[in-house]
Design a protein around this motif. Sequence first.
Motif, PDB file in Angstrom:
ATOM      1  N   ALA A 179       0.827  -1.204   0.000  1.00  0.00           N
ATOM      2  CA  ALA A 179       0.000   0.000   0.000  1.00  0.00           C
ATOM      3  C   ALA A 179       0.865   1.260   0.000  1.00  0.00           C
ATOM      4  CB  ALA A 179      -0.932  -0.007   1.209  1.00  0.00           C
ATOM      5  N   ALA A 180       1.954   1.251   0.774  1.00  0.00           N
ATOM      6  CA  ALA A 180       2.854   2.403   0.788  1.00  0.00           C
ATOM      7  C   ALA A 180       3.478   2.635  -0.583  1.00  0.00           C
ATOM      8  CB  ALA A 180       3.943   2.192   1.843  1.00  0.00           C
ATOM      9  N   ALA A 181       3.863   1.554  -1.254  1.00  0.00           N
ATOM     10  CA  ALA A 181       4.439   1.694  -2.593  1.00  0.00           C
ATOM     11  C   ALA A 181       3.403   2.226  -3.582  1.00  0.00           C
ATOM     12  CB  ALA A 181       4.989   0.351  -3.068  1.00  0.00           C
ATOM     13  N   LEU A 182       2.151   1.788  -3.467  1.00  0.00           N
ATOM     14  CA  LEU A 182       1.098   2.276  -4.363  1.00  0.00           C
ATOM     15  C   LEU A 182       0.817   3.752  -4.128  1.00  0.00           C
ATOM     16  CD1 LEU A 182      -1.437  -0.706  -4.327  1.00  0.00           C
ATOM     17  CD2 LEU A 182      -0.051   0.078  -6.268  1.00  0.00           C
ATOM     18  N   VAL A 183       0.788   4.164  -2.871  1.00  0.00           N
ATOM     19  CA  VAL A 183       0.558   5.582  -2.569  1.00  0.00           C
ATOM     20  C   VAL A 183       1.674   6.441  -3.148  1.00  0.00           C
ATOM     21  CG1 VAL A 183       0.465   7.269  -0.704  1.00  0.00           C
ATOM     22  CG2 VAL A 183      -0.840   5.152  -0.533  1.00  0.00           C
ATOM     23  N   ALA A 184       2.911   5.984  -3.004  1.00  0.00           N
ATOM     24  CA  ALA A 184       4.034   6.746  -3.547  1.00  0.00           C
ATOM     25  C   ALA A 184       4.022   6.765  -5.064  1.00  0.00           C
ATOM     26  CB  ALA A 184       5.350   6.158  -3.035  1.00  0.00           C
ATOM     27  N   ALA A 185       3.551   5.682  -5.682  1.00  0.00           N
ATOM     28  CA  ALA A 185       3.555   5.604  -7.141  1.00  0.00           C
ATOM     29  C   ALA A 185       2.429   6.409  -7.770  1.00  0.00           C
ATOM     30  CB  ALA A 185       3.469   4.141  -7.587  1.00  0.00           C
ATOM     31  N   PHE A 186       1.235   6.352  -7.197  1.00  0.00           N
ATOM     32  CA  PHE A 186       0.061   6.975  -7.814  1.00  0.00           C
ATOM     33  C   PHE A 186      -0.486   8.129  -6.992  1.00  0.00           C
ATOM     34  CE2 PHE A 186       0.112   2.528  -9.226  1.00  0.00           C
ATOM     35  CZ  PHE A 186       0.159   2.726 -10.599  1.00  0.00           C
ATOM     36  N   GLY A 187       0.275   8.613  -6.030  1.00  0.00           N
ATOM     37  CA  GLY A 187      -0.162   9.751  -5.235  1.00  0.00           C
ATOM     38  C   GLY A 187      -0.059  11.039  -6.024  1.00  0.00           C
ATOM     39  N   PRO A 188      -0.412  12.172  -5.395  1.00  0.00           N
ATOM     40  CA  PRO A 188      -0.354  13.469  -6.088  1.00  0.00           C
ATOM     41  C   PRO A 188       1.063  13.810  -6.515  1.00  0.00           C
ATOM     42  CG  PRO A 188      -0.707  13.754  -3.727  1.00  0.00           C
ATOM     43  CD  PRO A 188      -0.866  12.292  -4.007  1.00  0.00           C
ATOM     44  N   GLN A 189       1.166  14.377  -7.709  1.00  0.00           N
ATOM     45  CA  GLN A 189       2.453  14.773  -8.251  1.00  0.00           C
ATOM     46  C   GLN A 189       2.724  16.231  -7.902  1.00  0.00           C
ATOM     47  OE1 GLN A 189       4.409  12.447  -9.702  1.00  0.00           O
ATOM     48  NE2 GLN A 189       2.760  10.980  -9.297  1.00  0.00           N
ATOM     49  N   THR A 190       3.978  16.570  -7.754  1.00  0.00           N
ATOM     50  CA  THR A 190       4.349  17.927  -7.404  1.00  0.00           C
ATOM     51  C   THR A 190       5.709  18.240  -7.982  1.00  0.00           C
ATOM     52  OG1 THR A 190       4.739  19.474  -5.577  1.00  0.00           O
ATOM     53  CG2 THR A 190       5.371  17.188  -5.223  1.00  0.00           C
ATOM     54  N   THR A 191       5.944  19.530  -8.192  1.00  0.00           N
ATOM     55  CA  THR A 191       7.250  19.990  -8.660  1.00  0.00           C
ATOM     56  C   THR A 191       8.027  20.682  -7.544  1.00  0.00           C
ATOM     57  OG1 THR A 191       6.242  22.061  -9.405  1.00  0.00           O
ATOM     58  CG2 THR A 191       6.420  20.271 -11.021  1.00  0.00           C
ATOM     59  N   ALA A 192       7.520  20.572  -6.323  1.00  0.00           N
ATOM     60  CA  ALA A 192       8.203  21.223  -5.204  1.00  0.00           C
ATOM     61  C   ALA A 192       9.550  20.557  -4.946  1.00  0.00           C
ATOM     62  CB  ALA A 192       7.333  21.168  -3.946  1.00  0.00           C
ATOM     63  N   ARG A 193      10.453  21.343  -4.435  1.00  0.00           N
ATOM     64  CA  ARG A 193      11.778  20.838  -4.100  1.00  0.00           C
ATOM     65  C   ARG A 193      11.881  20.591  -2.597  1.00  0.00           C
ATOM     66  NH1 ARG A 193      15.896  24.656  -7.674  1.00  0.00           N
ATOM     67  NH2 ARG A 193      15.052  24.096  -9.745  1.00  0.00           N
ATOM     68  N   ALA A 194      12.564  19.530  -2.257  1.00  0.00           N
ATOM     69  CA  ALA A 194      12.721  19.172  -0.845  1.00  0.00           C
ATOM     70  C   ALA A 194      13.975  19.836  -0.294  1.00  0.00           C
ATOM     71  CB  ALA A 194      12.809  17.661  -0.691  1.00  0.00           C
ATOM     72  N   GLY A 195      13.858  20.310   0.937  1.00  0.00           N
ATOM     73  CA  GLY A 195      15.016  20.885   1.596  1.00  0.00           C
ATOM     74  C   GLY A 195      15.934  19.816   2.155  1.00  0.00           C
ATOM     75  N   ALA A 196      17.140  20.208   2.462  1.00  0.00           N
ATOM     76  CA  ALA A 196      18.129  19.242   2.955  1.00  0.00           C
ATOM     77  C   ALA A 196      17.711  18.674   4.310  1.00  0.00           C
ATOM     78  CB  ALA A 196      19.500  19.915   3.062  1.00  0.00           C
ATOM     79  N   GLY A 197      17.221  19.534   5.197  1.00  0.00           N
ATOM     80  CA  GLY A 197      16.818  19.054   6.520  1.00  0.00           C
ATOM     81  C   GLY A 197      15.644  18.105   6.448  1.00  0.00           C
ATOM     82  N   GLY A 198      14.612  18.474   5.673  1.00  0.00           N
ATOM     83  CA  GLY A 198      13.452  17.594   5.539  1.00  0.00           C
ATOM     84  C   GLY A 198      13.801  16.285   4.869  1.00  0.00           C
ATOM     85  N   THR A 199      14.703  16.330   3.897  1.00  0.00           N
ATOM     86  CA  THR A 199      15.131  15.097   3.228  1.00  0.00           C
ATOM     87  C   THR A 199      15.831  14.159   4.197  1.00  0.00           C
ATOM     88  OG1 THR A 199      15.367  16.260   1.118  1.00  0.00           O
ATOM     89  CG2 THR A 199      16.544  14.174   1.360  1.00  0.00           C
ATOM     90  N   ALA A 200      16.688  14.721   5.048  1.00  0.00           N
ATOM     91  CA  ALA A 200      17.401  13.894   6.028  1.00  0.00           C
ATOM     92  C   ALA A 200      16.424  13.248   7.009  1.00  0.00           C
ATOM     93  CB  ALA A 200      18.425  14.743   6.773  1.00  0.00           C
ATOM     94  N   VAL A 201      15.437  14.014   7.451  1.00  0.00           N
ATOM     95  CA  VAL A 201      14.452  13.463   8.383  1.00  0.00           C
ATOM     96  C   VAL A 201      13.633  12.359   7.708  1.00  0.00           C
ATOM     97  CG1 VAL A 201      12.382  14.007   9.722  1.00  0.00           C
ATOM     98  CG2 VAL A 201      14.328  15.571   9.743  1.00  0.00           C
ATOM     99  N   ALA A 202      13.211  12.590   6.455  1.00  0.00           N
ATOM    100  CA  ALA A 202      12.424  11.581   5.739  1.00  0.00           C
ATOM    101  C   ALA A 202      13.232  10.308   5.519  1.00  0.00           C
ATOM    102  CB  ALA A 202      11.949  12.150   4.401  1.00  0.00           C
ATOM    103  N   MET A 203      14.494  10.447   5.163  1.00  0.00           N
ATOM    104  CA  MET A 203      15.337   9.268   4.960  1.00  0.00           C
ATOM    105  C   MET A 203      15.535   8.502   6.259  1.00  0.00           C
ATOM    106  SD  MET A 203      18.234  10.830   2.355  1.00  0.00           S
ATOM    107  CE  MET A 203      19.123   9.282   2.307  1.00  0.00           C
ATOM    108  N   LEU A 204      15.763   9.229   7.352  1.00  0.00           N
ATOM    109  CA  LEU A 204      15.955   8.566   8.641  1.00  0.00           C
ATOM    110  C   LEU A 204      14.679   7.852   9.080  1.00  0.00           C
ATOM    111  CD1 LEU A 204      17.721   8.031  11.104  1.00  0.00           C
ATOM    112  CD2 LEU A 204      16.955  10.207  12.055  1.00  0.00           C
ATOM    113  N   ALA A 205      13.520   8.494   8.866  1.00  0.00           N
ATOM    114  CA  ALA A 205      12.254   7.869   9.236  1.00  0.00           C
ATOM    115  C   ALA A 205      12.017   6.597   8.426  1.00  0.00           C
ATOM    116  CB  ALA A 205      11.104   8.849   9.024  1.00  0.00           C
ATOM    117  N   GLY A 206      12.264   6.651   7.112  1.00  0.00           N
ATOM    118  CA  GLY A 206      12.107   5.459   6.292  1.00  0.00           C
ATOM    119  C   GLY A 206      13.052   4.342   6.698  1.00  0.00           C
TER     120      GLY A 206
END
Length: 242
Positions: A179-206
Amino acid sequence: MRGPLRLLREVQGDLPRWLRLPGDHLLLLVVSVPGGHSHRARPVPRHVQSGRGAAVVYLAIGVQCLLGTVFVVSSWAKLVGRNSFREFVTSVDDLGLLPIRWVRPVACLVVGGELGVCGLLLVRAVDVAYLLAVFLLIAFATAIALTRRRGVSATCRCFGASTAPFGPRHIVRNGVLAAAALVAAFGPQTTARAGAGGTAVAMLAGLLVGVVVVTLDDILDVLRPSPVRPWPSTGTRSRAHG
């Protein structure tokens, strides 16, 4: 503004003098009507748009790290060691779902698919990686469900040697990952850029969630209360001496 003003002035020409409005009142009436130029839809603030888009980006990064952790550990555990792959082939045969001649080829396909997910994530082909991960996870969950339905007792060797038999938690685990893979694959698309701090937190959480998924059986074994054993009897029988 000239169009509405001219139209109102023409209409006013047919009205009695006491119903006519001055020119400044006409201008105020034109800019105040709904749908006029002064009632344009307000755009969504840029910081709101970027916040929503960044959340989607961070979610995708977290899911990628989660799937990468799970499939790296899974494929590594099946290949490292002299007998690791042989034991995995034996576990596939223990499921009793395949003819003996198909057991080893299917085991090779499973390991190849897991390595494929890791490789696709590394080369940033994330959409294909998501779909391949969903296919593998659904196949795993289906095999476990069929095995349990047939009453076959088999152990989970998804992440190496384990004595934990297949149970509902393994089906739920694979379903949640799919389900997580499906949400990431077919979820809303965006052109926003991720910040370095948020990226590090997301990677650590994953990564942390992936470690929990990989070690779930061990965690549950530790948390499961051990059976209470009766204390040995300390009394001794008296012997009669003659």
